[in-house]
Write a protein that holds these residues in place. Structure first.
Motif, PDB file in Angstrom:
ATOM      1  N   ASN A  30      48.081  34.879  64.644  1.00  0.00           N
ATOM      2  CA  ASN A  30      46.641  34.676  64.830  1.00  0.00           C
ATOM      3  C   ASN A  30      46.304  33.230  65.168  1.00  0.00           C
ATOM      4  O   ASN A  30      45.395  32.967  65.956  1.00  0.00           O
ATOM      5  CB  ASN A  30      45.871  35.131  63.585  1.00  0.00           C
ATOM      6  CG  ASN A  30      45.894  36.631  63.421  1.00  0.00           C
ATOM      7  OD1 ASN A  30      46.114  37.374  64.380  1.00  0.00           O
ATOM      8  ND2 ASN A  30      45.699  37.090  62.215  1.00  0.00           N
ATOM      9  N   ILE A  31      47.028  32.291  64.580  1.00  0.00           N
ATOM     10  CA  ILE A  31      46.814  30.877  64.896  1.00  0.00           C
ATOM     11  C   ILE A  31      47.196  30.604  66.343  1.00  0.00           C
ATOM     12  O   ILE A  31      46.506  29.880  67.056  1.00  0.00           O
ATOM     13  CB  ILE A  31      47.622  29.970  63.942  1.00  0.00           C
ATOM     14  CG1 ILE A  31      46.994  29.989  62.552  1.00  0.00           C
ATOM     15  CG2 ILE A  31      47.707  28.540  64.470  1.00  0.00           C
ATOM     16  CD1 ILE A  31      47.827  29.284  61.495  1.00  0.00           C
ATOM     17  N   LEU A  32      48.272  31.223  66.777  1.00  0.00           N
ATOM     18  CA  LEU A  32      48.788  30.926  68.110  1.00  0.00           C
ATOM     19  C   LEU A  32      47.994  31.602  69.223  1.00  0.00           C
ATOM     20  O   LEU A  32      47.863  31.048  70.315  1.00  0.00           O
ATOM     21  CB  LEU A  32      50.255  31.324  68.197  1.00  0.00           C
ATOM     22  CG  LEU A  32      51.164  30.553  67.246  1.00  0.00           C
ATOM     23  CD1 LEU A  32      52.578  31.077  67.318  1.00  0.00           C
ATOM     24  CD2 LEU A  32      51.116  29.069  67.543  1.00  0.00           C
ATOM     25  N   SER A  35      44.888  29.714  70.812  1.00  0.00           N
ATOM     26  CA  SER A  35      44.733  28.391  70.208  1.00  0.00           C
ATOM     27  C   SER A  35      44.851  27.271  71.221  1.00  0.00           C
ATOM     28  O   SER A  35      44.421  26.155  70.963  1.00  0.00           O
ATOM     29  CB  SER A  35      45.782  28.186  69.118  1.00  0.00           C
ATOM     30  OG  SER A  35      47.080  28.114  69.699  1.00  0.00           O
ATOM     31  N   LEU A  37      47.606  25.969  71.961  1.00  0.00           N
ATOM     32  CA  LEU A  37      48.838  25.236  71.641  1.00  0.00           C
ATOM     33  C   LEU A  37      49.938  25.646  72.614  1.00  0.00           C
ATOM     34  O   LEU A  37      49.976  26.790  73.075  1.00  0.00           O
ATOM     35  CB  LEU A  37      49.299  25.543  70.216  1.00  0.00           C
ATOM     36  CG  LEU A  37      48.416  25.081  69.064  1.00  0.00           C
ATOM     37  CD1 LEU A  37      48.952  25.609  67.738  1.00  0.00           C
ATOM     38  CD2 LEU A  37      48.337  23.566  69.034  1.00  0.00           C
TER      39      LEU A  37
END
Length: 142
Positions: A30-32, A35, A37
């Protein structure tokens, strides 16, 4: 009765450990997603997430060993014992990673806990390797 209770405690710890890993992988994903990044940074985030889950699992089992050794009917940790929480933590780390140095060993129902922890650790280390492979395969293509 002590073996049955030790088995139930071990199975509960295994369930918590599996859920920790599953959640850590979901959090990393979920962060990736979205994001911004880079994939390489994503590999680092993903690996940090599952490494924290591994450490928390080792700590969970260490707390269980510590608490169970306070009740003599569960058995004890023997061998090169120094005293304090470091012994169950070290033993948990050796069991989880299936390293099994043997300088500290369980007696009584704690043997069931250490066997289930080794099975749990072996499976979750394999799962982590699969997750890492997926992250790296995607990350190295950027």
């Amino acid at each position: 009765m002590d073996i049955v209770l030790a088995t139930l405690i071990s199975l509960a710890a295994m369930a918590v450990s599996v859920l920790l890993h599953y959640q850590s992988m979901l959090i990393a994903r979920n962060i990736l997603q979205g994001s911004g990044l880079s994939r390489r940074t994503g590999v680092i985030v993903g690996m940090a997430s599952v490494t924290v889950a591994q450490i928390l699992s080792v700590l969970l089992y260490a707390v269980i060993y510590y608490l169970m050794t306070l009740r003599p009917f569960f058995g004890s940790l023997n061998g090169e014992i120094e005293g304090g929480f470091l012994d169950p933590l070290y033993f948990s780390l050796m069991s989880y990673t299936t390293l099994g140095v043997g300088d500290i060993f369980p007696l009584g129902a704690l043997r069931i806990v250490s066997g289930i922890e080794a099975l749990n650790g072996f499976a979750l280390i394999g799962w982590t390797a699969s997750f890492a492979y997926t992250l790296m395969r995607q990350g190295w293509s950027d």
